[in-house]
Design a protein around this motif. Structure first.
Motif, PDB file in Angstrom:
ATOM      1  N   TYR A  84      -5.946   2.523   0.833  1.00  0.00           N
ATOM      2  CA  TYR A  84      -4.460   3.508   1.579  1.00  0.00           C
ATOM      3  C   TYR A  84      -3.774   1.814   1.580  1.00  0.00           C
ATOM      4  N   GLU A  85      -2.424   2.628   1.837  1.00  0.00           N
ATOM      5  CA  GLU A  85      -0.936   1.366   1.047  1.00  0.00           C
ATOM      6  C   GLU A  85       0.213   2.675   1.373  1.00  0.00           C
ATOM      7  N   ASP A  86       0.623   2.144   2.255  1.00  0.00           N
ATOM      8  CA  ASP A  86       2.428   2.062   3.023  1.00  0.00           C
ATOM      9  C   ASP A  86       3.236   1.187   3.090  1.00  0.00           C
ATOM     10  N   ASP A  87       4.280   1.373   3.447  1.00  0.00           N
ATOM     11  CA  ASP A  87       5.894   0.272   3.500  1.00  0.00           C
ATOM     12  C   ASP A  87       5.520  -0.816   3.961  1.00  0.00           C
ATOM     13  N   ASP A  88       4.299  -0.842   5.625  1.00  0.00           N
ATOM     14  CA  ASP A  88       4.180  -1.921   5.970  1.00  0.00           C
ATOM     15  C   ASP A  88       2.396  -2.390   6.145  1.00  0.00           C
ATOM     16  N   LEU A  89       1.078  -1.753   4.950  1.00  0.00           N
ATOM     17  CA  LEU A  89      -0.069  -2.503   5.518  1.00  0.00           C
ATOM     18  C   LEU A  89      -0.713  -1.963   3.951  1.00  0.00           C
ATOM     19  N   ILE A  90      -1.823  -2.454   3.756  1.00  0.00           N
ATOM     20  CA  ILE A  90      -2.040  -2.130   2.513  1.00  0.00           C
ATOM     21  C   ILE A  90      -3.742  -2.051   2.869  1.00  0.00           C
ATOM     22  N   VAL A  91      -4.378  -1.376   2.859  1.00  0.00           N
ATOM     23  CA  VAL A  91      -6.123  -1.801   3.452  1.00  0.00           C
ATOM     24  C   VAL A  91      -6.656  -1.315   1.990  1.00  0.00           C
ATOM     25  N   LEU A  92      -7.884  -2.152   1.819  1.00  0.00           N
ATOM     26  CA  LEU A  92      -8.006  -2.559   0.589  1.00  0.00           C
ATOM     27  C   LEU A  92     -10.151  -2.875   0.660  1.00  0.00           C
ATOM     28  N   ASP A  93     -10.917  -2.502  -0.143  1.00  0.00           N
ATOM     29  CA  ASP A  93     -12.591  -3.099  -0.186  1.00  0.00           C
ATOM     30  C   ASP A  93     -12.955  -4.083  -0.869  1.00  0.00           C
ATOM     31  N   HIS A 102      -0.281  -7.029  -7.326  1.00  0.00           N
ATOM     32  CA  HIS A 102      -0.173  -6.110  -6.609  1.00  0.00           C
ATOM     33  C   HIS A 102       0.949  -4.842  -5.834  1.00  0.00           C
ATOM     34  N   CYS A 103       1.219  -5.861  -5.246  1.00  0.00           N
ATOM     35  CA  CYS A 103       2.728  -5.504  -4.302  1.00  0.00           C
ATOM     36  C   CYS A 103       4.037  -5.621  -4.216  1.00  0.00           C
ATOM     37  N   GLY A 104       4.282  -6.501  -5.508  1.00  0.00           N
ATOM     38  CA  GLY A 104       5.244  -7.138  -6.300  1.00  0.00           C
ATOM     39  C   GLY A 104       6.407  -6.673  -4.898  1.00  0.00           C
ATOM     40  N   ASP A 105       7.493  -6.258  -5.133  1.00  0.00           N
ATOM     41  CA  ASP A 105       8.408  -6.510  -4.469  1.00  0.00           C
ATOM     42  C   ASP A 105       9.095  -5.439  -2.696  1.00  0.00           C
ATOM     43  N   SER A 106       7.354  -4.982  -2.748  1.00  0.00           N
ATOM     44  CA  SER A 106       7.344  -3.696  -1.725  1.00  0.00           C
ATOM     45  C   SER A 106       6.982  -5.296  -0.374  1.00  0.00           C
ATOM     46  N   LEU A 107       6.409  -5.955  -0.911  1.00  0.00           N
ATOM     47  CA  LEU A 107       5.933  -7.578   0.721  1.00  0.00           C
ATOM     48  C   LEU A 107       7.948  -7.732   0.803  1.00  0.00           C
TER      49      LEU A 107
END
Length: 319
Positions: free
Chosen positions: A84-93, A118-123
């Motif tokens: 899962y990923e959105d502007d605030d967080l990312i959930v990963l395995d 992976h996140c690039g400028d979204s961080l």
């Protein structure tokens, strides 16, 4: 490079405190890290113990390596599955074998390096740096679900929820033998093992209280058991320490399994060989549930055991 000789009146002091008082512009925490990383020579011999006492005439040479960039570089080759990923967080395995954060000996190829790419400028930035906010960690050889913050707000809120034990976490583990009772709690304060700094241990003083709730899911005779573990706290190596201290270390654990368990003799030859040859601690973070720090939505994620643990269970089940 700092060259120092201990003088009269300074003997008996911890070496990290001595260096902090005499090595300009270096904090004690920085010096401690340098010592543990192998940057200190004492009378020509490597010294890695910050608490070692200095003596009169002792010659110390502290080498400070060039400063690394504050933010690790992104690396596209780091593999992990995004749940899962959105502007605030990312959930990963996270796969087993992947180190979470750069550290001496693992400066590259970490999860953080992969997340930056992976996140690039979204961080948006954590602590003034464009980097992911690591809220909790899994050991290198533990697989499973993690949540990582992409913004300062999400990082602070998730950190508070972890500290306040508002997070739902469930692990799957395979331990030697059969805990009695088959469901219950392991409790005890956990701190650094005084005899081996890489290990944690139950301690009467100086540790942090820890509670692990467990229940048996599948028994393989009396030789091994598949357990579900629920964490009330989140201490370093908590499940591994609690199970080992109670006589049921995890299969394959390189730190807390120091000899072949007697329970292994209860397994048939093929199952025993598979169990003894398992190359890592048999531990998987199977479920993670939390409240989204910005939307307030309840989120929950589950991942199946990786192939190596599934193969281990199949080998044990044949017994």
């Amino acid at each position: 490079m700092f060259h120092l000789v201990v003088e009269e009146g300074q003997a008996g002091e911890r070496v990290d405190r001595y260096l902090a008082a005499n090595a300009q512009d270096l904090s004690r925490s920085r010096i401690k890290g340098l010592i543990e990383a192998g940057c200190l020579l004492c009378d020509g011999q490597l010294l890695r113990e910050p608490a070692a006492a200095v003596r009169v005439g002792m010659a110390l040479v502290l080498t400070v390596p060039p400063a690394a960039p504050a933010t690790p570089e992104g690396e596209q080759c780091v593999a992990f599955t995004v749940l899962y990923e959105d502007d605030d967080l990312i959930v990963l395995d996270k796969p087993a074998g992947l180190v979470v954060h750069p550290a001496p000996g693992n400066e590259t190829g970490t999860l953080v390096n992969g997340l930056i790419a992976h996140c690039g400028d979204s961080l948006k930035g954590i602590g003034g740096e464009r980097r992911p906010g690591i809220v909790h960690r899994l050991d290198k050889d533990t697989s499973g679900v993690m949540v990582v913050a992409k913004t300062e707000k999400a990082h602070l809120a998730l950190s508070e929820d972890f500290a306040a034990r508002r997070i739902d976490r469930a692990y799957l583990a395979v331990c030697w033998g059969v805990p009695a009772p088959a469901s219950g709690e392991f409790e005890g304060a956990i701190g650094r093992d005084k005899r081996d700094r890489k290990r944690m241990a139950l301690t009467e003083r100086g540790g942090k209280w820890a509670l692990t709730r467990y229940r048996a899911l599948q028994l393989f005779g009396t030789g091994a058991t598949l357990m579900e573990c629920r964490l009330a706290t989140g201490r370093t190596h908590q499940i591994r320490v609690h199970f080992s201290a109670n006589g049921h270390p995890l299969l394959g654990d390189p730190l807390y399994l120091r000899r072949i368990p007697a329970a292994s003799r209860q397994l048939p030859a093929a199952a025993r060989a598979a169990a003894l040859d398992f190359p890592r601690q048999a531990l998987h973070a199977a479920r993670l549930g939390f409240t989204h720090p910005c939307t307030g939505v309840e989120l929950s994620f589950e991942t199946p055991m990786p192939e190596d643990m599934q193969a281990l269970l199949e080998a044990l089940a044949e017994s």
